[in-house]
Design a protein around this motif. Sequence first.
Motif, PDB file in Angstrom:
ATOM      1  N   ASP A   1      -9.517  23.103  36.896  1.00 51.63           N
ATOM      2  CA  ASP A   1      -8.597  22.035  37.295  1.00 51.63           C
ATOM      3  C   ASP A   1      -9.204  20.643  37.188  1.00 51.63           C
ATOM      4  OD1 ASP A   1      -6.693  23.916  37.878  1.00 51.63           O
ATOM      5  OD2 ASP A   1      -7.143  23.988  40.010  1.00 51.63           O
TER       6      ASP A   1
ATOM      7  N   SER B   1      -5.884  15.833  37.741  1.00 53.73           N
ATOM      8  CA  SER B   1      -4.549  15.350  37.424  1.00 53.73           C
ATOM      9  C   SER B   1      -4.119  14.329  38.469  1.00 53.73           C
ATOM     10  CB  SER B   1      -3.590  16.539  37.432  1.00 53.73           C
ATOM     11  OG  SER B   1      -2.317  16.160  37.019  1.00 53.73           O
TER      12      SER B   1
ATOM     13  N   ALA C   1     -14.110  14.190  26.593  1.00 51.64           N
ATOM     14  CA  ALA C   1     -13.559  14.949  27.714  1.00 51.64           C
ATOM     15  C   ALA C   1     -13.915  16.416  27.594  1.00 51.64           C
ATOM     16  CB  ALA C   1     -12.051  14.779  27.766  1.00 51.64           C
ATOM     17  N   CYS C   2     -14.168  17.038  28.759  1.00 50.40           N
ATOM     18  CA  CYS C   2     -14.443  18.463  28.828  1.00 50.40           C
ATOM     19  C   CYS C   2     -13.705  19.026  30.041  1.00 50.40           C
ATOM     20  CB  CYS C   2     -15.945  18.702  28.953  1.00 50.40           C
ATOM     21  SG  CYS C   2     -16.386  20.446  29.138  1.00 50.40           S
ATOM     22  N   ALA C   3     -12.759  19.928  29.799  1.00 54.88           N
ATOM     23  CA  ALA C   3     -11.981  20.516  30.884  1.00 54.88           C
ATOM     24  C   ALA C   3     -12.740  21.685  31.505  1.00 54.88           C
ATOM     25  CB  ALA C   3     -10.638  20.997  30.361  1.00 54.88           C
TER      26      ALA C   3
ATOM     27  N   PRO D   1      -6.160  12.729  33.534  1.00 55.33           N
ATOM     28  CA  PRO D   1      -6.180  13.124  32.122  1.00 55.33           C
ATOM     29  C   PRO D   1      -4.827  12.895  31.437  1.00 55.33           C
ATOM     30  CG  PRO D   1      -7.229  14.800  33.464  1.00 55.33           C
ATOM     31  CD  PRO D   1      -6.583  13.837  34.401  1.00 55.33           C
TER      32      PRO D   1
ATOM     33  N   VAL E   1     -11.569  17.659  35.007  1.00 55.65           N
ATOM     34  CA  VAL E   1     -11.954  17.202  33.675  1.00 55.65           C
ATOM     35  C   VAL E   1     -13.142  16.267  33.830  1.00 55.65           C
ATOM     36  CG1 VAL E   1     -11.226  15.904  31.620  1.00 55.65           C
ATOM     37  CG2 VAL E   1      -9.604  17.407  32.776  1.00 55.65           C
TER      38      VAL E   1
END
Length: 95
Positions: free
Chosen positions: A22, A39, A17-19, A42, A24
């Motif tokens: 807002d 969201s 995962a890479c944010a 995640p 991901v």
Amino acid sequence: MTMPHRYCQDREDAVAACALEDMVLLYHRPSGQTHMVISPVPEILAALADGAALTAKEVHGELARLYDLGPAEHAVPQIEAHLTELTALGLVRVA
């Protein structure tokens, strides 16, 4: 009466995962695909971390400790829908 599905992540290292603000990015190593999610995806995946095999209602319970999800009768079906989509993508599986 049908038992609810239990969902879990396939392997701990299956998804990177890479944010990005807002959003991901989820890189699914087994398929080589990258998915852009927001969201609550995640957060749902975090609830399934460490090999947990949870129902949508149990995921709701985990998330409700941290977030205001509104009434469970509305939130649980939405979580179930996300889990179904994540299963179709291969990011989670039915345990």
